[in-house]
Design a protein around this motif. Structure first.
Motif, PDB file in Angstrom:
ATOM      1  N   ARG A 224     -75.690 -12.499  40.193  1.00 41.25           N
ATOM      2  CA  ARG A 224     -74.584 -13.170  39.504  1.00 41.25           C
ATOM      3  C   ARG A 224     -74.917 -13.311  38.028  1.00 41.25           C
ATOM      4  O   ARG A 224     -76.033 -13.675  37.658  1.00 41.25           O
ATOM      5  CB  ARG A 224     -74.348 -14.559  40.101  1.00 41.25           C
ATOM      6  N   GLU A 226     -72.523 -14.796  34.987  1.00 42.60           N
ATOM      7  CA  GLU A 226     -71.200 -15.279  34.584  1.00 42.60           C
ATOM      8  C   GLU A 226     -71.302 -16.104  33.304  1.00 42.60           C
ATOM      9  O   GLU A 226     -72.202 -16.932  33.140  1.00 42.60           O
ATOM     10  CB  GLU A 226     -70.597 -16.148  35.704  1.00 42.60           C
ATOM     11  N   ASP A 228     -69.773 -19.032  31.088  1.00 43.30           N
ATOM     12  CA  ASP A 228     -68.970 -20.249  31.224  1.00 43.30           C
ATOM     13  C   ASP A 228     -69.033 -20.984  29.887  1.00 43.30           C
ATOM     14  O   ASP A 228     -69.863 -21.862  29.684  1.00 43.30           O
ATOM     15  CB  ASP A 228     -69.526 -21.113  32.367  1.00 43.30           C
ATOM     16  N   LEU A 231     -72.408 -21.344  28.204  1.00 41.62           N
ATOM     17  CA  LEU A 231     -73.401 -21.386  29.281  1.00 41.62           C
ATOM     18  C   LEU A 231     -73.384 -20.078  30.059  1.00 41.62           C
ATOM     19  O   LEU A 231     -72.320 -19.546  30.377  1.00 41.62           O
ATOM     20  CB  LEU A 231     -73.087 -22.555  30.221  1.00 41.62           C
ATOM     21  N   ARG A 233     -74.431 -18.518  33.651  1.00 42.16           N
ATOM     22  CA  ARG A 233     -74.834 -18.830  35.027  1.00 42.16           C
ATOM     23  C   ARG A 233     -75.383 -17.552  35.657  1.00 42.16           C
ATOM     24  O   ARG A 233     -74.656 -16.572  35.817  1.00 42.16           O
ATOM     25  CB  ARG A 233     -73.645 -19.368  35.827  1.00 42.16           C
ATOM     26  N   ARG A 265     -86.021 -18.974  32.489  1.00 39.24           N
ATOM     27  CA  ARG A 265     -84.829 -19.569  31.872  1.00 39.24           C
ATOM     28  C   ARG A 265     -85.054 -19.854  30.399  1.00 39.24           C
ATOM     29  O   ARG A 265     -84.207 -19.563  29.551  1.00 39.24           O
ATOM     30  CB  ARG A 265     -84.437 -20.851  32.615  1.00 39.24           C
ATOM     31  N   PHE A 277     -78.164 -21.448  33.059  1.00 33.77           N
ATOM     32  CA  PHE A 277     -78.392 -22.069  34.368  1.00 33.77           C
ATOM     33  C   PHE A 277     -78.835 -20.955  35.293  1.00 33.77           C
ATOM     34  O   PHE A 277     -78.076 -20.025  35.580  1.00 33.77           O
ATOM     35  CB  PHE A 277     -77.115 -22.736  34.896  1.00 33.77           C
ATOM     36  N   GLU A 279     -80.559 -19.664  38.920  1.00 33.08           N
ATOM     37  CA  GLU A 279     -80.962 -19.885  40.307  1.00 33.08           C
ATOM     38  C   GLU A 279     -81.754 -18.673  40.783  1.00 33.08           C
ATOM     39  O   GLU A 279     -81.401 -17.527  40.469  1.00 33.08           O
ATOM     40  CB  GLU A 279     -79.739 -20.084  41.201  1.00 33.08           C
TER      41      GLU A 279
END
Length: 302
Positions: A224, A226, A228, A231, A233, A265, A277, A279
């Motif tokens: 992923r 993306e 935002d 930000l 993600r 990060r 952000f 994960e």
């Protein structure tokens, strides 16, 4: 009436950065570009992909093709891919830099030189890590030994990590390139996407933080990516080859995976200039590094 001094012609072109593993090719590329576009670790074979670093100067633009280290091991599909990527980088370049380590000339250095000689492009010899040589007087005999019977357009001892000796190196490389306007914008530093760079920054932490063999059994897939607002993600999957490697990556209570994610990060935020952000997950795919289909899925394509 006095005429204005004639400016030197602007030059631009592709330059392959070639050498055996762990001689500092990626460190040199980053130093010339002025930004981190290639990941770096003390381990051989940290660089797996061919990557373009764009170094822009007043007199020209050097498009540095960072390559995996040429090595003799071709037993696994991953090793064969890296050798193909390194050799394929020479197909369209106007010049090359052969990077070696000061005081060392190994069989793999000779093999890399022969590849460049066959490509018939001007080759600048870059002798890196001179800051680690205690007896500086040994450099001149070493240079004489390496250049004897071999053809180089120029020879430059440097210390890429400390950015010593780079200005004369740039001048020599530009002299090998054709007259041309800039091929990329002044603010561009690589042809790779932020998505690709994100995966590399996660993999860099794996190379830095894991034990002897496990890093070579890992790869990273960005599932992923993306935007935002300001930000990013990002979801990153760390793939390993065996079930027993998964707990090593994750660590006790997930501590190591958190450390890997946190450091990656921060590196992304520094490079991309915005909040991230991130994960991370760890999954198993048996024998992925010797599986041609898996290599293509994970982005190891020509």
């Amino acid at each position: 009436m006095n005429s204005l001094p004639e400016l030197p012609p602007h030059r631009a072109g592709l330059v392959a950065v070639v050498g055996r593993p762990n001689v500092g090719k990626s460190t040199l590329v980053n130093a010339l570009v002025g930004a981190k576009v290639s990941i770096v670790s003390p381990r051989p074979q940290t660089t797996r992909h061919r990557l373009l670093g764009i170094a822009t100067f007043q007199d020209g633009q050097i498009l540095l093709v960072d390559t995996p280290g040429l090595h003799s091991d071709s037993r696994r599909a991953m090793n064969r891919y890296m050798n193909r990527a390194a050799r394929g980088a020479l197909a369209e370049v106007q010049a090359a830099m052969l990077v070696i380590e000061a005081g060392q000339w190994r069989e793999e250095d000779e093999a890399a030189y022969q590849v460049l000689a066959e490509a018939r492009v001007p080759c600048v010899l870059v002798i890196n890590k001179t800051d680690k040589v205690k007896e500086k007087g040994s450099l001149l005999p070493f240079i004489a030994k390496v250049t004897g019977g071999r053809e180089f357009a120029a020879v430059h001892p440097i210390a890429a990590r400390r950015q010593d000796g780079l200005r004369p190196l740039v001048a020599s490389v530009l002299a090998q390139l054709p007259e041309s306007p800039p091929l990329y914008g002044e603010d561009e530093i690589t042809d790779r996407s932020e998505r690709f760079l994100a995966g590399e920054l996660v993999r860099e932490q794996l190379m830095l933080r894991l034990g002897e063999e496990v890093p070579y059994s890992t790869t990273v897939e960005i599932e992923r990516f993306e935007e935002d607002g300001n930000l990013l993600r990002i979801g990153a999957v760390i793939w390993v080859e065996r079930d027993g490697q998964k707990p090593i990556v994750i660590g006790k209570g997930g501590e190591r995976l958190r450390e890997i994610g946190s450091s990656a990060r921060r590196a992304m935020e520094h490079l991309f200039g915005r909040k991230v952000f991130l994960e991370t997950w760890c999954r198993v795919r048996e024998g992925w590094s010797d599986d041609e289909a898996a290599l293509k899925q994970f982005g190891y394509a020509e």
